[in-house]
Design a protein around this motif. Structure first.
Motif, PDB file in Angstrom:
ATOM      1  N   ARG A   1      -7.635   3.006 -12.323  1.00  0.00           N
ATOM      2  CA  ARG A   1      -7.250   1.998 -13.325  1.00  0.00           C
ATOM      3  C   ARG A   1      -5.755   1.685 -13.234  1.00  0.00           C
ATOM      4  NH1 ARG A   1     -11.467   0.543 -15.932  1.00  0.00           N
ATOM      5  NH2 ARG A   1     -13.187   1.981 -16.416  1.00  0.00           N
ATOM      6  N   GLN A   2      -4.953   2.693 -12.893  1.00  0.00           N
ATOM      7  CA  GLN A   2      -3.529   2.429 -12.702  1.00  0.00           C
ATOM      8  C   GLN A   2      -3.315   1.517 -11.501  1.00  0.00           C
ATOM      9  OE1 GLN A   2      -1.068   5.932 -12.436  1.00  0.00           O
ATOM     10  NE2 GLN A   2       0.810   4.758 -12.053  1.00  0.00           N
ATOM     11  N   LEU A   3      -4.058   1.767 -10.416  1.00  0.00           N
ATOM     12  CA  LEU A   3      -3.969   0.900  -9.242  1.00  0.00           C
ATOM     13  C   LEU A   3      -4.385  -0.522  -9.613  1.00  0.00           C
ATOM     14  CD1 LEU A   3      -3.585   0.377  -6.214  1.00  0.00           C
ATOM     15  CD2 LEU A   3      -5.956   1.121  -5.867  1.00  0.00           C
ATOM     16  N   GLN A   4      -5.448  -0.662 -10.394  1.00  0.00           N
ATOM     17  CA  GLN A   4      -5.910  -1.991 -10.800  1.00  0.00           C
ATOM     18  C   GLN A   4      -4.827  -2.724 -11.583  1.00  0.00           C
ATOM     19  OE1 GLN A   4      -9.560  -1.964 -13.111  1.00  0.00           O
ATOM     20  NE2 GLN A   4     -10.231  -3.835 -12.076  1.00  0.00           N
ATOM     21  N   THR A   5      -4.123  -2.012 -12.437  1.00  0.00           N
ATOM     22  CA  THR A   5      -3.022  -2.621 -13.192  1.00  0.00           C
ATOM     23  C   THR A   5      -1.888  -3.037 -12.266  1.00  0.00           C
ATOM     24  OG1 THR A   5      -3.547  -1.285 -15.145  1.00  0.00           O
ATOM     25  CG2 THR A   5      -1.337  -2.232 -15.025  1.00  0.00           C
ATOM     26  N   GLU A   6      -1.556  -2.159 -11.308  1.00  0.00           N
ATOM     27  CA  GLU A   6      -0.494  -2.465 -10.355  1.00  0.00           C
ATOM     28  C   GLU A   6      -0.855  -3.702  -9.532  1.00  0.00           C
ATOM     29  OE1 GLU A   6       2.439  -0.936  -9.645  1.00  0.00           O
ATOM     30  OE2 GLU A   6       2.293   0.648 -11.155  1.00  0.00           O
ATOM     31  N   ILE A   7      -2.107  -3.779  -9.075  1.00  0.00           N
ATOM     32  CA  ILE A   7      -2.543  -4.926  -8.282  1.00  0.00           C
ATOM     33  C   ILE A   7      -2.465  -6.198  -9.110  1.00  0.00           C
ATOM     34  CG2 ILE A   7      -4.516  -5.980  -7.110  1.00  0.00           C
ATOM     35  CD1 ILE A   7      -5.413  -3.131  -6.364  1.00  0.00           C
ATOM     36  N   GLY A   8      -2.902  -6.119 -10.369  1.00  0.00           N
ATOM     37  CA  GLY A   8      -2.900  -7.294 -11.236  1.00  0.00           C
ATOM     38  C   GLY A   8      -1.529  -7.903 -11.418  1.00  0.00           C
ATOM     39  N   ARG A   9      -0.504  -7.080 -11.359  1.00  0.00           N
ATOM     40  CA  ARG A   9       0.860  -7.577 -11.558  1.00  0.00           C
ATOM     41  C   ARG A   9       1.345  -8.432 -10.397  1.00  0.00           C
ATOM     42  NH1 ARG A   9       3.148  -1.725 -13.522  1.00  0.00           N
ATOM     43  NH2 ARG A   9       2.507  -1.850 -15.716  1.00  0.00           N
ATOM     44  N   VAL A  10       0.819  -8.176  -9.210  1.00  0.00           N
ATOM     45  CA  VAL A  10       1.345  -8.871  -8.025  1.00  0.00           C
ATOM     46  C   VAL A  10       0.278  -9.639  -7.266  1.00  0.00           C
ATOM     47  CG1 VAL A  10       3.201  -7.182  -7.721  1.00  0.00           C
ATOM     48  CG2 VAL A  10       1.013  -6.812  -6.574  1.00  0.00           C
TER      49      VAL A  10
ATOM     50  N   LEU B   1       0.827  -1.211   0.000  1.00  0.00           N
ATOM     51  CA  LEU B   1       0.000   0.000   0.000  1.00  0.00           C
ATOM     52  C   LEU B   1       0.859   1.258   0.000  1.00  0.00           C
ATOM     53  CD1 LEU B   1      -2.345  -1.975   0.561  1.00  0.00           C
ATOM     54  CD2 LEU B   1      -3.244  -0.311   2.186  1.00  0.00           C
ATOM     55  N   ALA B   2       1.935   1.238   0.764  1.00  0.00           N
ATOM     56  CA  ALA B   2       2.829   2.410   0.801  1.00  0.00           C
ATOM     57  C   ALA B   2       3.459   2.650  -0.568  1.00  0.00           C
ATOM     58  CB  ALA B   2       3.904   2.204   1.867  1.00  0.00           C
ATOM     59  N   HIS B   3       3.815   1.575  -1.257  1.00  0.00           N
ATOM     60  CA  HIS B   3       4.399   1.712  -2.604  1.00  0.00           C
ATOM     61  C   HIS B   3       3.388   2.333  -3.550  1.00  0.00           C
ATOM     62  CE1 HIS B   3       6.441   0.774  -6.352  1.00  0.00           C
ATOM     63  NE2 HIS B   3       5.369   0.107  -6.749  1.00  0.00           N
ATOM     64  N   TRP B   4       2.160   1.818  -3.568  1.00  0.00           N
ATOM     65  CA  TRP B   4       1.142   2.362  -4.477  1.00  0.00           C
ATOM     66  C   TRP B   4       0.774   3.774  -4.087  1.00  0.00           C
ATOM     67  CZ3 TRP B   4      -1.648  -2.876  -3.640  1.00  0.00           C
ATOM     68  CH2 TRP B   4      -1.052  -3.840  -4.461  1.00  0.00           C
ATOM     69  N   ARG B   5       0.751   4.073  -2.805  1.00  0.00           N
ATOM     70  CA  ARG B   5       0.484   5.441  -2.346  1.00  0.00           C
ATOM     71  C   ARG B   5       1.496   6.404  -2.958  1.00  0.00           C
ATOM     72  NH1 ARG B   5       2.768   5.888   3.256  1.00  0.00           N
ATOM     73  NH2 ARG B   5       4.630   6.107   1.946  1.00  0.00           N
TER      74      ARG B   5
ATOM     75  N   ALA C   1     -12.965   2.314  -5.712  1.00  0.00           N
ATOM     76  CA  ALA C   1     -12.570   1.039  -5.107  1.00  0.00           C
ATOM     77  C   ALA C   1     -12.459  -0.033  -6.174  1.00  0.00           C
ATOM     78  CB  ALA C   1     -13.579   0.616  -4.039  1.00  0.00           C
ATOM     79  N   ILE C   2     -11.418  -0.882  -6.031  1.00  0.00           N
ATOM     80  CA  ILE C   2     -11.152  -1.969  -6.971  1.00  0.00           C
ATOM     81  C   ILE C   2     -11.534  -3.283  -6.314  1.00  0.00           C
ATOM     82  CG2 ILE C   2      -9.400  -3.088  -8.409  1.00  0.00           C
ATOM     83  CD1 ILE C   2      -9.840  -0.116  -9.030  1.00  0.00           C
ATOM     84  N   PRO C   3     -12.437  -4.076  -6.920  1.00  0.00           N
ATOM     85  CA  PRO C   3     -12.770  -5.377  -6.322  1.00  0.00           C
ATOM     86  C   PRO C   3     -11.610  -6.354  -6.455  1.00  0.00           C
ATOM     87  CG  PRO C   3     -13.853  -5.130  -8.440  1.00  0.00           C
ATOM     88  CD  PRO C   3     -13.197  -3.813  -8.144  1.00  0.00           C
TER      89      PRO C   3
END
Length: 282
Positions: free
Chosen positions: A263-272, A121-125, A234-236
């Motif tokens: 959408r950028q957060l969703q992409t970041e989450i999808g990677r990991v 979360l800190a990284h994405w923040r 919010a991203i499910p």
């Protein structure tokens, strides 16, 4: 002082001061700190626990004494104590880790998983320049598990209980959208819709219709429905049967950044997500 005519010659020879000598008038050097007090019996018990943990199929007392270098009587005494306290268990002359030790291990694993989530979360923040939230729906309740923000980008203030106002914020709407109809109605029976701002959905029926229209895996957004001056997305997350979400918030005057950042957060989450799935199911 001894008179010069009677003083031995060697008294007039002043020895060279060592370079490390303190200047005149300075306080004496501090004494070195005392060595830490170590409890030998605790050290020996911990060595026994570590040694037992290595033996998946158990080990007898004599083998444990030999491997730890402890006297056999001492080993027996410590083993009895550790069994009594639940850190070890004995079965057919072999010793295994007990429930108390396993609870310690489980607690440590949970802390490690939580640390993984906090770091993510800190990284994405920092990458997105927005506060990031992680929440789950557990046992009929909305639980915000972690929030990562900065003084320059603060999180939305929880002025009304998040658990009771899921209809008004993106986190709650996203979690409720992942539930079946029966679970949604059960939640709204306990926490009925109530207006928080002029933009809040007005009643349970309107909210249920909105939730039905939310497309699977699409970001859920709300604009000033929970707090005036704030917009959220919010991203499910797919975590087996657990409803979960990662979310962001922005000041209302930056609303145009909301969907691109989501959408950028969703992409970041999808990677990991694969490697993070166990951690975020904490």
């Amino acid at each position: 002082m001894v008179p010069a005519d009677t003083a031995p010659v060697q008294l007039h020879t002043v020895p060279a001061q060592p370079r490390s000598a303190a200047p005149a008038g300075s306080p004496p050097p501090a004494a070195p700190p005392p060595p830490p007090t170590l409890i030998g019996s605790v050290q020996r018990a911990m060595r026994l626990l570590e040694t037992v943990a290595v033996h998946e199929y158990g080990a007898p007392a004599k083998q444990l004494a030999r491997e730890t270098g402890l006297a056999l009587p001492t080993t027996y005494h410590l083993l009895r104590t550790l069994v009594h306290e639940g850190y070890l268990r004995r079965d057919k002359g072999l010793f295994f880790l007990g429930e108390a030790a396993e609870r310690l291990s489980s607690s440590g694993a949970r802390q490690k998983r939580r640390s993984t989530v906090v770091d993510a979360l800190a990284h994405w923040r920092d990458v997105l320049g927005v506060p990031v939230y992680y929440a789950v729906y557990r046992e009929g309740e909305i639980e915000v598990m972690c929030v990562s923000d900065t003084p320059g980008n603060p999180a939305v203030e929880e002025w009304a209980d998040f658990r009771e106002t899921g209809h008004a914020h993106a986190i709650g709407q996203c979690l409720l959208s992942q539930l079946d109809e029966e679970a949604r109605r059960d939640h709204l029976d306990r926490y009925p819709v109530q207006p928080l701002t002029p933009y809040t959905v007005r009643d349970n029926h309107s909210l249920l219709r909105r939730l039905e229209r939310i497309r699977r895996m699409e970001p859920v957004t709300e604009r000033q429905e929970y707090a005036l001056g704030a917009v959220c997305a919010a991203i499910p997350l797919t975590l087996g049967t657990t409803a979960a979400t990662m979310a962001i918030s922005l000041p209302a005057h930056q609303a145009d950044r909301l969907l691109p950042a989501a959408r950028q957060l969703q992409t970041e989450i999808g990677r990991v997500l694969g490697s993070l799935a166990l951690s975020i199911s904490m």
